[in-house]
Design a protein around this motif. Sequence first.
Motif, PDB file in Angstrom:
ATOM      1  N   ASP A  66     -18.402  50.574  22.757  1.00  0.00           N
ATOM      2  CA  ASP A  66     -17.913  51.802  23.393  1.00  0.00           C
ATOM      3  C   ASP A  66     -18.135  53.017  22.500  1.00  0.00           C
ATOM      4  OD1 ASP A  66     -17.065  50.465  25.702  1.00  0.00           O
ATOM      5  OD2 ASP A  66     -15.090  50.039  24.841  1.00  0.00           O
ATOM      6  N   GLU A  67     -17.891  52.845  21.204  1.00  0.00           N
ATOM      7  CA  GLU A  67     -18.113  53.955  20.275  1.00  0.00           C
ATOM      8  C   GLU A  67     -19.596  54.278  20.164  1.00  0.00           C
ATOM      9  OE1 GLU A  67     -17.169  55.513  15.763  1.00  0.00           O
ATOM     10  OE2 GLU A  67     -16.548  53.498  16.307  1.00  0.00           O
ATOM     11  N   ALA A  68     -20.448  53.254  20.242  1.00  0.00           N
ATOM     12  CA  ALA A  68     -21.898  53.473  20.154  1.00  0.00           C
ATOM     13  C   ALA A  68     -22.352  54.435  21.245  1.00  0.00           C
ATOM     14  CB  ALA A  68     -22.642  52.139  20.268  1.00  0.00           C
ATOM     15  N   PRO A  76     -27.363  64.103  19.364  1.00  0.00           N
ATOM     16  CA  PRO A  76     -28.731  63.790  19.799  1.00  0.00           C
ATOM     17  C   PRO A  76     -29.504  62.933  18.785  1.00  0.00           C
ATOM     18  CG  PRO A  76     -28.266  66.127  20.119  1.00  0.00           C
ATOM     19  CD  PRO A  76     -27.117  65.548  19.340  1.00  0.00           C
ATOM     20  N   SER A  77     -29.086  62.958  17.526  1.00  0.00           N
ATOM     21  CA  SER A  77     -29.771  62.181  16.489  1.00  0.00           C
ATOM     22  C   SER A  77     -29.225  60.768  16.338  1.00  0.00           C
ATOM     23  CB  SER A  77     -29.691  62.904  15.145  1.00  0.00           C
ATOM     24  OG  SER A  77     -30.443  64.094  15.206  1.00  0.00           O
ATOM     25  N   VAL A  78     -28.370  60.356  17.255  1.00  0.00           N
ATOM     26  CA  VAL A  78     -27.909  58.969  17.307  1.00  0.00           C
ATOM     27  C   VAL A  78     -28.494  58.373  18.578  1.00  0.00           C
ATOM     28  CG1 VAL A  78     -25.923  57.418  17.450  1.00  0.00           C
ATOM     29  CG2 VAL A  78     -25.788  59.475  16.025  1.00  0.00           C
ATOM     30  N   TRP A  89     -25.644  48.241  18.020  1.00  0.00           N
ATOM     31  CA  TRP A  89     -26.266  48.925  16.889  1.00  0.00           C
ATOM     32  C   TRP A  89     -26.737  50.308  17.320  1.00  0.00           C
ATOM     33  CZ3 TRP A  89     -27.003  47.151  11.835  1.00  0.00           C
ATOM     34  CH2 TRP A  89     -26.632  45.816  11.606  1.00  0.00           C
ATOM     35  N   ASN A  90     -26.583  51.274  16.431  1.00  0.00           N
ATOM     36  CA  ASN A  90     -27.124  52.620  16.622  1.00  0.00           C
ATOM     37  C   ASN A  90     -28.125  52.918  15.520  1.00  0.00           C
ATOM     38  OD1 ASN A  90     -25.834  53.548  18.931  1.00  0.00           O
ATOM     39  ND2 ASN A  90     -24.135  54.482  17.813  1.00  0.00           N
ATOM     40  N   THR A  91     -29.118  53.720  15.851  1.00  0.00           N
ATOM     41  CA  THR A  91     -30.013  54.288  14.855  1.00  0.00           C
ATOM     42  C   THR A  91     -29.585  55.733  14.648  1.00  0.00           C
ATOM     43  OG1 THR A  91     -31.876  52.862  15.414  1.00  0.00           O
ATOM     44  CG2 THR A  91     -32.394  54.947  14.328  1.00  0.00           C
ATOM     45  N   MET A 106     -19.546  56.352   9.872  1.00  0.00           N
ATOM     46  CA  MET A 106     -20.323  55.357  10.622  1.00  0.00           C
ATOM     47  C   MET A 106     -20.716  54.182   9.724  1.00  0.00           C
ATOM     48  SD  MET A 106     -22.883  57.485  13.093  1.00  0.00           S
ATOM     49  CE  MET A 106     -22.673  59.260  13.085  1.00  0.00           C
ATOM     50  N   ILE A 107     -21.083  54.469   8.477  1.00  0.00           N
ATOM     51  CA  ILE A 107     -21.418  53.412   7.528  1.00  0.00           C
ATOM     52  C   ILE A 107     -20.188  52.559   7.248  1.00  0.00           C
ATOM     53  CG2 ILE A 107     -22.096  52.936   5.127  1.00  0.00           C
ATOM     54  CD1 ILE A 107     -23.871  55.538   5.347  1.00  0.00           C
ATOM     55  N   ASP A 108     -19.057  53.204   7.014  1.00  0.00           N
ATOM     56  CA  ASP A 108     -17.810  52.472   6.779  1.00  0.00           C
ATOM     57  C   ASP A 108     -17.485  51.564   7.952  1.00  0.00           C
ATOM     58  OD1 ASP A 108     -17.592  53.912   4.402  1.00  0.00           O
ATOM     59  OD2 ASP A 108     -16.025  55.260   5.154  1.00  0.00           O
TER      60      ASP A 108
END
Length: 130
Positions: A66-68, A76-78, A89-91, A106-108
């Motif tokens: 849901d967060e993704a 826009p960069s996700v 997974w997100n880029t 996001m890393i955490d």
Amino acid sequence: MNQLTTEQYILGKPESSIYFPFGDDVKVFKVKHKMFATLSLGTGNEKNTGGKMAGHYCVNLKCDPDEAIMLRDIFPSVIPGYHMNKATWNTVILDGSIPSGEIERMIDNSFNLVVSNMSKKEQQSLLLHR
């Protein structure tokens, strides 16, 4: 964040390590042998990305489904995880448009999601490093 500060932040997570299973161009970050991030330079030839990744470093991060979706709507960069399960997974394209604090969050989250699926014993050993 640029690729160097991103890499340093990721490697600062307890027991994180770097591997190169896909060659020298893709850094894979693991905690206790479980992947939680990748870092690579976009070439612009990636399918279904609209060329957004060209010339920018990109980090793939695990994410709650849901967060993704929410993050993709906000930034826009996700984009959906390139070469990954697009639901979880997100880029994140490191083009300077996302605040450093948000990328760190996001890393955490990616790290914590992977750790939360480990055994209690593995989780306890990581708590000793915090």
